[in-house]
Design a protein around this motif. Structure first.
Motif, mmCIF file in Angstrom:
data_model
loop_
_atom_site.group_PDB
_atom_site.id
_atom_site.type_symbol
_atom_site.label_atom_id
_atom_site.label_comp_id
_atom_site.label_asym_id
_atom_site.label_seq_id
_atom_site.Cartn_x
_atom_site.Cartn_y
_atom_site.Cartn_z
ATOM 1 N N ALA A 15 -56.081 -6.453 54.158
ATOM 2 C CA ALA A 15 -55.874 -7.729 53.461
ATOM 3 C C ALA A 15 -54.391 -7.950 53.162
ATOM 4 O O ALA A 15 -53.892 -9.076 53.257
ATOM 5 C CB ALA A 15 -56.691 -7.761 52.170
ATOM 6 N N ILE A 16 -53.678 -6.902 52.815
ATOM 7 C CA ILE A 16 -52.238 -7.012 52.557
ATOM 8 C C ILE A 16 -51.519 -7.416 53.841
ATOM 9 O O ILE A 16 -50.697 -8.337 53.848
ATOM 10 C CB ILE A 16 -51.676 -5.688 52.009
ATOM 11 C CG1 ILE A 16 -52.265 -5.388 50.629
ATOM 12 C CG2 ILE A 16 -50.147 -5.727 51.961
ATOM 13 C CD1 ILE A 16 -51.983 -3.984 50.126
ATOM 14 N N ALA A 17 -51.828 -6.739 54.939
ATOM 15 C CA ALA A 17 -51.201 -7.064 56.226
ATOM 16 C C ALA A 17 -51.501 -8.506 56.632
ATOM 17 O O ALA A 17 -50.625 -9.210 57.141
ATOM 18 C CB ALA A 17 -51.674 -6.092 57.304
ATOM 19 N N ALA A 18 -52.712 -8.964 56.392
ATOM 20 C CA ALA A 18 -53.084 -10.341 56.738
ATOM 21 C C ALA A 18 -52.255 -11.346 55.936
ATOM 22 O O ALA A 18 -51.834 -12.377 56.479
ATOM 23 C CB ALA A 18 -54.576 -10.563 56.504
ATOM 24 N N ALA A 32 -52.077 -9.346 61.670
ATOM 25 C CA ALA A 32 -53.425 -9.070 61.172
ATOM 26 C C ALA A 32 -54.298 -8.473 62.269
ATOM 27 O O ALA A 32 -55.490 -8.271 62.079
ATOM 28 C CB ALA A 32 -54.057 -10.345 60.632
ATOM 29 N N ASP A 33 -53.716 -8.175 63.418
ATOM 30 C CA ASP A 33 -54.439 -7.603 64.548
ATOM 31 C C ASP A 33 -54.946 -6.207 64.169
ATOM 32 O O ASP A 33 -54.155 -5.338 63.776
ATOM 33 C CB ASP A 33 -53.507 -7.513 65.755
ATOM 34 C CG ASP A 33 -54.200 -7.048 67.020
ATOM 35 O OD1 ASP A 33 -55.256 -6.383 66.934
ATOM 36 O OD2 ASP A 33 -53.679 -7.338 68.108
ATOM 37 N N PRO A 34 -56.247 -5.955 64.272
ATOM 38 C CA PRO A 34 -56.789 -4.636 63.937
ATOM 39 C C PRO A 34 -56.118 -3.492 64.717
ATOM 40 O O PRO A 34 -56.065 -2.360 64.230
ATOM 41 C CB PRO A 34 -58.275 -4.746 64.306
ATOM 42 C CG PRO A 34 -58.576 -6.208 64.212
ATOM 43 C CD PRO A 34 -57.309 -6.906 64.638
ATOM 44 N N ALA A 35 -55.573 -3.792 65.877
ATOM 45 C CA ALA A 35 -54.888 -2.751 66.656
ATOM 46 C C ALA A 35 -53.618 -2.260 65.950
ATOM 47 O O ALA A 35 -53.137 -1.163 66.239
ATOM 48 C CB ALA A 35 -54.541 -3.280 68.040
ATOM 49 N N THR A 85 -37.005 -1.243 41.258
ATOM 50 C CA THR A 85 -36.845 -2.289 42.256
ATOM 51 C C THR A 85 -38.215 -2.809 42.650
ATOM 52 O O THR A 85 -39.124 -2.023 42.950
ATOM 53 C CB THR A 85 -36.109 -1.755 43.494
ATOM 54 O OG1 THR A 85 -34.820 -1.288 43.093
ATOM 55 C CG2 THR A 85 -35.953 -2.838 44.555
ATOM 56 N N ILE A 86 -38.367 -4.125 42.649
ATOM 57 C CA ILE A 86 -39.606 -4.774 43.074
ATOM 58 C C ILE A 86 -39.368 -5.312 44.479
ATOM 59 O O ILE A 86 -38.370 -5.976 44.731
ATOM 60 C CB ILE A 86 -39.984 -5.947 42.151
ATOM 61 C CG1 ILE A 86 -40.027 -5.512 40.687
ATOM 62 C CG2 ILE A 86 -41.322 -6.549 42.578
ATOM 63 C CD1 ILE A 86 -40.166 -6.670 39.713
ATOM 64 N N GLY A 87 -40.286 -5.040 45.381
ATOM 65 C CA GLY A 87 -40.155 -5.532 46.744
ATOM 66 C C GLY A 87 -41.485 -5.966 47.313
ATOM 67 O O GLY A 87 -42.550 -5.724 46.726
ATOM 68 N N ALA A 88 -41.417 -6.607 48.468
ATOM 69 C CA ALA A 88 -42.613 -7.033 49.207
ATOM 70 C C ALA A 88 -43.577 -7.820 48.321
ATOM 71 O O ALA A 88 -44.786 -7.626 48.373
ATOM 72 C CB ALA A 88 -43.305 -5.840 49.860
ATOM 73 N N VAL A 89 -43.021 -8.707 47.495
ATOM 74 C CA VAL A 89 -43.843 -9.539 46.607
ATOM 75 C C VAL A 89 -44.444 -10.663 47.437
ATOM 76 O O VAL A 89 -43.737 -11.384 48.133
ATOM 77 C CB VAL A 89 -42.993 -10.137 45.463
ATOM 78 C CG1 VAL A 89 -43.851 -11.019 44.571
ATOM 79 C CG2 VAL A 89 -42.300 -9.048 44.670
ATOM 80 N N HIS A 90 -45.749 -10.787 47.363
ATOM 81 C CA HIS A 90 -46.394 -11.852 48.123
ATOM 82 C C HIS A 90 -47.681 -12.278 47.421
ATOM 83 O O HIS A 90 -48.497 -11.437 47.047
ATOM 84 C CB HIS A 90 -46.721 -11.385 49.545
ATOM 85 C CG HIS A 90 -47.072 -12.506 50.452
ATOM 86 N ND1 HIS A 90 -46.134 -13.257 51.102
ATOM 87 C CD2 HIS A 90 -48.277 -13.024 50.787
ATOM 88 C CE1 HIS A 90 -46.735 -14.183 51.826
ATOM 89 N NE2 HIS A 90 -48.038 -14.063 51.643
#
Length: 152
Positions: A15-18, A32-35, A85-90
């Motif tokens: 879900a994060i990757a998507a 989001a490719d399962p591969a 440090t806060i990163g990759a906030v989405h």
């Protein structure tokens, strides 16, 4: 809408990757490719194996709707102080403006305080003006200029 912030689990990684893959501005080449899931799971393991890095998700009604990562960095400056440090906030695009981001950043700030950090810092893509206004409303100030050098 109730928002729970909790440590991410392996089952949250897809879900994060998507969410990252739906972000047209990032330029990170996320998928989001399962591969590609094995790459994300390997990164998840590296993050969770580190004693100074944490990955979190925001959950609403059982769905992952946001994520962020924190890293505690100690340096000799400031008499050996630490910074969080806060990163990759989405936040998932359909949940923006609903308090998810505020809850995630509040959680990170509390974590920084809990670790005795001198400050909490983050970087934001220069094109994300709405995000900049959001961070400034939360008390952050644009105090430094960041530089990057792509290695691959």
């Amino acid at each position: 809408m109730a928002v729970e912030v909790r440590p991410a689990e392996r089952g949250d990684v897809a879900a994060i990757a998507a969410m990252f893959a739906q972000d047209a501005l990032s330029g990170h080449g996320d998928s989001a490719d399962p591969a590609d899931l094995a790459d994300y799971l390997a990164a998840f393991d590296r993050i969770t194996d580190s004693p100074n890095s944490w990955l979190f998700v925001a959950v609403c009604s059982g769905e992952v709707v946001g994520t962020f990562q924190t890293t505690l960095i100690t340096s000799l400056t400031g008499k050996g102080s630490s910074s969080l440090t806060i990163g990759a906030v989405h936040t998932r695009s359909d949940r923006r403006g609903q308090g998810v981001g505020r809850k995630m950043i509040s959680h990170a700030i509390a974590q920084g305080r809990g670790h005795g950090a001198r400050l909490v810092q983050l970087m934001s893509n220069a094109t994300r003006q709405e995000a900049h206004r959001f961070y400034e409303r939360l008390g952050f100030s644009p105090s430094h200029l960041g530089f990057k050098l792509k290695l691959r």
